[in-house]
Structure formats: structure tokens, C-alpha cells
Enzyme design. Structure first.
Site, PDB file in Angstrom:
ATOM      1  N   SER A 136      39.007  67.986  17.512  1.00 14.76           N
ATOM      2  CA  SER A 136      39.879  69.026  18.058  1.00 14.76           C
ATOM      3  C   SER A 136      39.100  69.900  19.047  1.00 14.76           C
ATOM      4  O   SER A 136      38.667  69.408  20.084  1.00 14.76           O
ATOM      5  CB  SER A 136      40.492  69.829  16.916  1.00 14.76           C
ATOM      6  OG  SER A 136      41.498  70.700  17.372  1.00 14.76           O
TER       7      SER A 136
ATOM      8  N   ASP B 207      44.891  75.577  23.339  1.00 16.66           N
ATOM      9  CA  ASP B 207      44.718  76.787  22.538  1.00 16.66           C
ATOM     10  C   ASP B 207      45.047  78.075  23.289  1.00 16.66           C
ATOM     11  O   ASP B 207      44.983  78.144  24.515  1.00 16.66           O
ATOM     12  CB  ASP B 207      43.284  76.865  22.020  1.00 16.66           C
ATOM     13  CG  ASP B 207      42.917  75.692  21.140  1.00 16.66           C
ATOM     14  OD1 ASP B 207      43.841  75.052  20.599  1.00 16.66           O
ATOM     15  OD2 ASP B 207      41.722  75.397  21.005  1.00 16.66           O
TER      16      ASP B 207
ATOM     17  N   HIS C 198      44.909  66.142  20.065  1.00 15.43           N
ATOM     18  CA  HIS C 198      46.240  66.357  19.468  1.00 15.43           C
ATOM     19  C   HIS C 198      47.345  66.001  20.463  1.00 15.43           C
ATOM     20  O   HIS C 198      48.439  66.569  20.404  1.00 15.43           O
ATOM     21  CB  HIS C 198      46.439  67.808  19.019  1.00 15.43           C
ATOM     22  CG  HIS C 198      45.452  68.320  18.028  1.00 15.43           C
ATOM     23  ND1 HIS C 198      45.525  68.028  16.674  1.00 15.43           N
ATOM     24  CD2 HIS C 198      44.379  69.128  18.183  1.00 15.43           C
ATOM     25  CE1 HIS C 198      44.531  68.644  16.045  1.00 15.43           C
ATOM     26  NE2 HIS C 198      43.816  69.305  16.942  1.00 15.43           N
TER      27      HIS C 198
END
Length: 236
Positions: A122, A137, A159
């Protein structure tokens, strides 16, 4: 020495236990590396000790010696003394901010280029690319630079999913990455789906896992990359 870096999309697939799906990918990097340093700086909503405990438990069957960088009085020395580097997920902006704060960006890059194994998931994969300009993010803190570790010379989007919820009017992930390629049409972006990973071994780059990845570069948008593909051309 050659780069040996594993870049995981995520720490889980569906409801599987923490890091369990990644164990077959991680194991080869631990063959000659017993002592690992874990960098938990992306973990904003939990304590670093709690985060470390989760990683130790998730990798327990590999019988590694894992310590948290926050447990060491000298973070730079801790990285130098370790056989391998682990960087977990969370908030990429906070992670990179702390890496710059402790003067670790160039050191990690140098250690990995000299052959020290690197495993990220991630946010830990986000920072392995050229910059963090394609992270998902929230920018909760401003690092001195978006320039990252450059373990691979392109952008990553962990992701990756292009799902759009019914009735939702925000941009999809593919639309966001299209925006990046309009601003920077020559830098590739690889979207890694959960359950998949990129493995760099020297001048070789391969896609691991059960799901395809997706390439974005210039006019090429969301081009599927089949499982097992050789992506070594992206390292040139």
C-alpha cells in the site's frame, strides 16, 4: 548487488488474515535476510507498537527477527544494521513526511540499490516509485517533496479499482490517473489490484498474484497487464 524489491498492492485480500496472501511472495526475499526493520510511519490511526505487533504476527511463520524503527534511538543506523526493510500501508503523505524528517529517503534508496531486500505494501509501495503523485490518500500533512524512493522508475497506484458506486458522481480511479497522464504524459503508472504485487529483481520486473494490473501512460489508458507478465521494459 542487485535490487530485490517486492511491492504489494495491499496487506489483505478480501477477508483473509493480515499479510497471509503475501507470504508466498515474501518468503523468497527472506532466504538470506533474517533481521528486518519495519517502518510504521504510514500508520496514523494506531500506535506504532500496535502496528508492529500486527506485522510480527502476520509474518510469524517466516520466523523473522522484526523490530520497529521507532524502537531505535538512531533510525538511520537501524536501517543500516538490518538485513531487510519493511514499509507498511496507511497514509502515504505522513509516511513520506517522516522519511524526510529522519533523513531516510536517500539512505533507503542507497541501501536497496546495494541489494538490501525491500518489501512494501500500500503506502509502502507508493513510496517505492518516482513520486507519490498517484496515491489515493488524503494529503493530511505536507512532506518537503513528493519525490520518493525511486526503487522503480515509474508511478504506482496500489489498491487499484475502477469501481463506481451506483449514484456516485465523483471521479473513478481511472479518471484520476488520466489526469496525471495529461500533466505528465511520459511517466508510466501501474495500477496494482489487491492480491497482486510487482517484484523487481535487478533489471527484471514481474507481476505476481491472481489479478491483472493496469497501465496508464500518455494515450494508453487502463491497459490490462496479464498475470505473470514481464514488465522489465518499464525499468529502462
Amino acid at each position: 548487488m542487485t535490487i530485490n524489491a517486492l511491492l504489494l498492492s495491499s496487506s489483505r485480500v478480501g477477508d483473509t488474515p493480515y499479510l497471509s496472501h503475501a507470504l508466498p511472495f515474501i518468503k523468497p526475499l527472506t532466504a538470506n535476510a533474517q533481521k528486518w526493520i519495519f517502518i510504521p510511519y504510514a500508520g496514523v490511526s494506531m500506535s506504532y507498537d500496535t502496528y508492529l505487533a500486527s506485522v510480527v504476527a502476520g509474518l510469524s511463520e517466516l520466523r523473522l527477527d522484526i523490530s520497529g524503527i521507532h524502537q531505535h534511538p538512531d533510525p538511520r543506523q537501524a536501517i543500516k544494521d538490518a538485513d531487510g526493510i519493511l514499509i507498511g500501508g496507511g497514509n502515504t503523505f505522513h509516511l513520506l513526511h517522516e522519511l524526510y524528517k529522519y533523513d531516510l529517503v536517500h539512505l533507503i534508496r542507497e541501501e536497496v540499490q546495494n541489494g538490501k531486500p525491500y518489501i512494501g505494501w500500500s503506502a509502502g509501495s507508493n513510496v517505492s516509485g518516482l513520486s507519490i503523485r498517484t496515491t489515493n490518500d488524503m494529503p493530511i500533512i505536507e512532506p518537503p517533496s513528493f519525490t520518493a524512493l525511486n526503487i522503480v522508475p515509474f508511478q504506482l497506484n496500489p489498491h487499484y479499482s475502477n469501481y463506481r458506486a451506483p449514484g456516485h458522481n465523483g471521479e473513478t480511479r481511472a479518471q484520476r490517473l488520466l489526469e496525471f497522464t495529461r500533466v505528465d504524459p511520459i511517466t508510466p503508472v501501474v495500477g496494482i489490484v489487491e492480491g497482486s504485487a510487482l517484484w523487481r529483481q535487478g533489471d527484471t520486473l514481474s507481476l505476481l498474484g491472481d489479478n491483472p494490473a493496469y497501465l496508464f501512460c500518455g494515450e494508453q489508458q487502463e491497459i490490462p497487464i496479464p498475470v505473470g507478465s514481464d514488465l522489465s521494459h518499464l525499468l529502462k
